[in-house]
Structure formats: C-alpha cells, structure tokens
Scaffold this active site. Structure first.
Site, PDB file in Angstrom:
ATOM      1  CG  ASP A 179      -2.054   0.943   1.271  1.00 17.45           C
ATOM      2  OD1 ASP A 179      -1.813   2.129   0.808  1.00 17.45           O
ATOM      3  OD2 ASP A 179      -3.174   0.488   1.267  1.00 17.45           O
TER       4      ASP A 179
ATOM      5  CD  GLN B 165     -14.868  -1.202  -2.485  1.00 21.19           C
ATOM      6  OE1 GLN B 165     -15.970  -1.377  -2.357  1.00 21.19           O
ATOM      7  NE2 GLN B 165     -14.176  -1.907  -3.287  1.00 21.19           N
TER       8      GLN B 165
ATOM      9  CG  HIS C 205      -8.383  -3.755  -1.944  1.00 21.14           C
ATOM     10  ND1 HIS C 205      -9.320  -3.067  -2.728  1.00 21.14           N
ATOM     11  CD2 HIS C 205      -8.141  -3.059  -0.846  1.00 21.14           C
ATOM     12  CE1 HIS C 205      -9.741  -1.812  -2.283  1.00 21.14           C
ATOM     13  NE2 HIS C 205      -9.050  -1.766  -1.059  1.00 21.14           N
ATOM     14  CG  PHE C 206      -8.803  -9.339   2.139  1.00 20.96           C
ATOM     15  CD1 PHE C 206      -9.477  -9.934   0.927  1.00 20.96           C
ATOM     16  CD2 PHE C 206      -9.645  -9.594   3.233  1.00 20.96           C
ATOM     17  CE1 PHE C 206     -10.787 -10.577   1.042  1.00 20.96           C
ATOM     18  CE2 PHE C 206     -10.916 -10.154   3.440  1.00 20.96           C
ATOM     19  CZ  PHE C 206     -11.445 -10.642   2.348  1.00 20.96           C
ATOM     20  CG  HIS C 207      -6.444  -2.696   3.706  1.00 25.66           C
ATOM     21  ND1 HIS C 207      -5.887  -1.357   3.172  1.00 25.66           N
ATOM     22  CD2 HIS C 207      -7.984  -2.493   3.067  1.00 25.66           C
ATOM     23  CE1 HIS C 207      -6.962  -0.807   2.550  1.00 25.66           C
ATOM     24  NE2 HIS C 207      -7.925  -1.348   2.394  1.00 25.66           N
TER      25      HIS C 207
HETATM   26  P1  AMP Z   1      -9.924   1.005   0.261  1.00 20.97           P
HETATM   27  O1  AMP Z   1     -10.475   2.133   0.999  1.00 20.97           O
HETATM   28  O2  AMP Z   1     -10.126  -0.499   1.049  1.00 20.97           O
HETATM   29  O3  AMP Z   1     -10.268   0.829  -1.161  1.00 20.97           O
HETATM   30  O4  AMP Z   1      -8.395   1.062   0.172  1.00 20.97           O
HETATM   31  C1  AMP Z   1      -7.754   1.535  -0.973  1.00 20.97           C
HETATM   32  C2  AMP Z   1      -6.088   1.511  -0.532  1.00 20.97           C
HETATM   33  O5  AMP Z   1      -5.421   1.619  -1.678  1.00 20.97           O
HETATM   34  C3  AMP Z   1      -5.681   2.686   0.467  1.00 20.97           C
HETATM   35  O6  AMP Z   1      -5.226   2.117   1.584  1.00 20.97           O
HETATM   36  C4  AMP Z   1      -4.555   3.429  -0.525  1.00 20.97           C
HETATM   37  O7  AMP Z   1      -3.612   3.853   0.515  1.00 20.97           O
HETATM   38  C5  AMP Z   1      -4.252   2.006  -1.492  1.00 20.97           C
HETATM   39  N1  AMP Z   1      -4.019   2.801  -2.702  1.00 20.97           N
HETATM   40  C6  AMP Z   1      -4.452   3.637  -3.558  1.00 20.97           C
HETATM   41  N2  AMP Z   1      -3.680   3.627  -4.699  1.00 20.97           N
HETATM   42  C7  AMP Z   1      -2.660   3.046  -4.596  1.00 20.97           C
HETATM   43  C8  AMP Z   1      -1.517   2.774  -5.426  1.00 20.97           C
HETATM   44  N3  AMP Z   1      -1.524   3.072  -6.859  1.00 20.97           N
HETATM   45  N4  AMP Z   1      -0.590   1.720  -5.077  1.00 20.97           N
HETATM   46  C9  AMP Z   1      -0.639   0.956  -3.933  1.00 20.97           C
HETATM   47  N5  AMP Z   1      -1.830   1.130  -2.914  1.00 20.97           N
HETATM   48  C10 AMP Z   1      -2.910   2.172  -3.476  1.00 20.97           C
END
Ligand code: AMP
Length: 143
Positions: free
Chosen positions: A34, A97, A103-105
């Site tokens: 991330d 989201q 995706h899973f964090h």
């Molecule tokens: P979500 O709110 O679960 O959709 O989280 C999206 C995640 O993607 C966030 O933690 C962002 O920091 C991460 N993110 C956004 N753009 C990128 C990217 N280009 N590469 C890696 N992580 C990203």
C-alpha cells in the site's frame, strides 16, 4: 451497487499500466505494498479476476483469495517481526472503500502502537521497498 469498472486503479496495476511494489503473485492473486501505509509493511491482497467487493465476488474467487490473505499475513508477521496482524476489507463508499477492485488490507501491528489513518498520506517509497524486501524474504522462507 455499481458494476465493476475495469478502469479502476488496481485493474490498471494488474494490467501493468501503473507500477506497484509487488510482493507476491500466483495464478489467481497479486499482493503489493500500500503506498499510503497505515503501518510499516501494509500489504494489499487482491484477485486477478475483476470483482468490485465482497458483495459481488464469486465464491470460488473468494476462496482462493482468502487462502492468499492467510499466506501473506503469515509472511508480513514474520518479515516485519510484528506482534499481530490486522486484516481490513471495505465495501462501498459508505463502508470505507475507495478503490473498487476487491482487496484485503494486511497490516502488521506491534504491542502499544496505534493504527495510522486510512489512506491519509503517501509513504516513503524507499522505506516501502525495504519493507517489501523483508516480506518477499519471509515468503521465500515459507516455501
Ligand atoms: P480501500 O479504501 O479499502 O479501497 O483502500 C484502498 C487502498 O489502496 C488505500 O489504503 C490506499 O492507500 C491504497 N492505494 C491507492 N492507490 C494505490 C496505488 N497506486 N498503489 C498502492 N496502493 C494504493
């Protein structure tokens, strides 16, 4: 709920149109760092197949994805020498989201250390690459 949009940023990463710091890939799954980590070593695990979130993902895709989440969680814990792991997964804007490819964090945790804010600030890419190295080494040691 909206349909899956193949122009979301993670779909572009999966197609190689945008770079990422990848730590794992197999037939069904990709995991990368991330760029706005909530803690050092924050990894995202996603299926190659397009699905918006938990509400539309086919069961067989979800089944292989969660096995990869476990594999990455073990490697993140070992590689980052963490005390624990937090797994987050957000669905729809109201659910937090922001990128609409499921995706899973996988976030390492240490006793007494609080979690940073969600997608709040860009991380230091040199530091993120160092953490990715540790996680790749832990994955190599698993197999
Ligand atoms: P979500 O709110 O679960 O959709 O989280 C999206 C995640 O993607 C966030 O933690 C962002 O920091 C991460 N993110 C956004 N753009 C990128 C990217 N280009 N590469 C890696 N992580 C990203």
């Amino acid at each position: 709920m909206s349909a899956y949009d193949p122009n979301n940023i993670f779909a572009k990463i999966l197609r190689g149109e945008i770079p990422c710091e990848k730590v794992f890939e197999d037939e069904n799954t990709v995991a990368f760092m991330d760029v706005m980590p909530r803690a050092a070593g924050h990894v995202l695990v996603l299926p190659k197949a397009g699905a918006r979130n938990l509400l539309d993902i086919p069961q067989d895709t979800l089944a292989t994805l969660i096995v990869s989440v476990q594999k990455i969680a073990r490697a993140v814990k070992a590689g980052m020498e963490a005390d624990g792991i937090t797994v987050h997964q957000f669905n729809e804007p109201a659910g937090g989201q922001t990128v609409f490819h499921i995706h899973f964090h996988v976030i390492p945790r240490w006793e007494g250390a609080s979690l940073g804010h969600h997608a709040a600030r860009m991380g230091d890419m040199a530091e993120i690459r160092r953490h990715a190295e540790k996680i790749r080494a832990a994955l190599a040691a698993q197999s």
